[in-house]
Enzyme design. Structure first.
Site, PDB file in Angstrom:
ATOM      1  CB  VAL A  62      35.594 -40.722  51.164  1.00  0.00           C
ATOM      2  CG1 VAL A  62      34.288 -41.179  50.525  1.00  0.00           C
ATOM      3  CG2 VAL A  62      36.279 -39.688  50.272  1.00  0.00           C
ATOM      4  CB  CYS A  63      35.715 -43.886  55.632  1.00  0.00           C
ATOM      5  SG  CYS A  63      36.925 -44.640  54.539  1.00  0.00           S
ATOM      6  N   PRO A  64      33.687 -41.669  56.691  1.00  0.00           N
ATOM      7  CG  PRO A  64      34.529 -40.042  58.158  1.00  0.00           C
ATOM      8  CD  PRO A  64      34.798 -40.737  56.848  1.00  0.00           C
TER       9      PRO A  64
END
Length: 165
Positions: A62-64
């Site tokens: 999810v981070c990017p």
């Protein structure tokens, strides 16, 4: 019954609370991506709003997306006198590798704000978002005003992303 409190020690962590001064920090960062020699400090942002964007780990699913969306909106933030600072418990070397990895390869190349390294989780612990068993931070978003007072706090579980809007 005694109401005396023990004196603070260097291991004492002051928890962040909305309406109170934000916990101070001085952490390695990617401000200078090549040398990684420039730390980031809360005092660097005095006189500006600061959005602290904690995330679990570099190179995760999810981070990017959310980090890139915050970068895409950086000019909007700066237009209202705010800066963005990403933070995870990964090392600055991992941050640099992720920042140099193309977006089509799950990287965040092109992100325009610095990412700080909270390797020991001290700041994540101060914001009460550290998952101690794995030494990673939950997804926390905190807004600090120009005087250094925490104004906003929201915390998401590991797999829940955030919207820039």
């Amino acid at each position: 019954m005694s109401t005396a409190t023990a004196p603070a020690t260097e291991n004492t962590v002051t928890l962040a609370k909305v309406g109170q001064p934000a916990p101070d920090f001085n952490m390695p960062s990617t401000k200078n991506l090549e040398t990684l020699a420039e730390n980031v400090k809360l005092s660097d942002y005095k006189g500006k709003w600061l959005v602290l964007l904690f995330y679990p780990l570099d190179f995760t699913f999810v981070c990017p997306t959310e980090l890139i969306h915050f970068s895409d909106a950086l000019e909007d933030f700066q237009g209202i006198g705010a800066e963005v600072l990403g933070i995870s418990t990964d090392s600055v070397h991992s941050h640099r590798a992720w920042l140099k990895t193309p977006q089509d390869k799950n990287g965040i190349e092109g992100v325009k704000y610095p990412i700080a390294s909270d390797v020991g989780g001290k700041l994540a612990k101060a914001y009460n978002i550290l998952v101690e068993e794995s030494n990673i931070a939950l997804r926390g978003l905190f807004i600090i005003n120009p005087e250094g007072i925490l104004q906003y706090s929201v915390i998401h579980d590991l797999n829940i992303g955030r919207s820039v809007e």
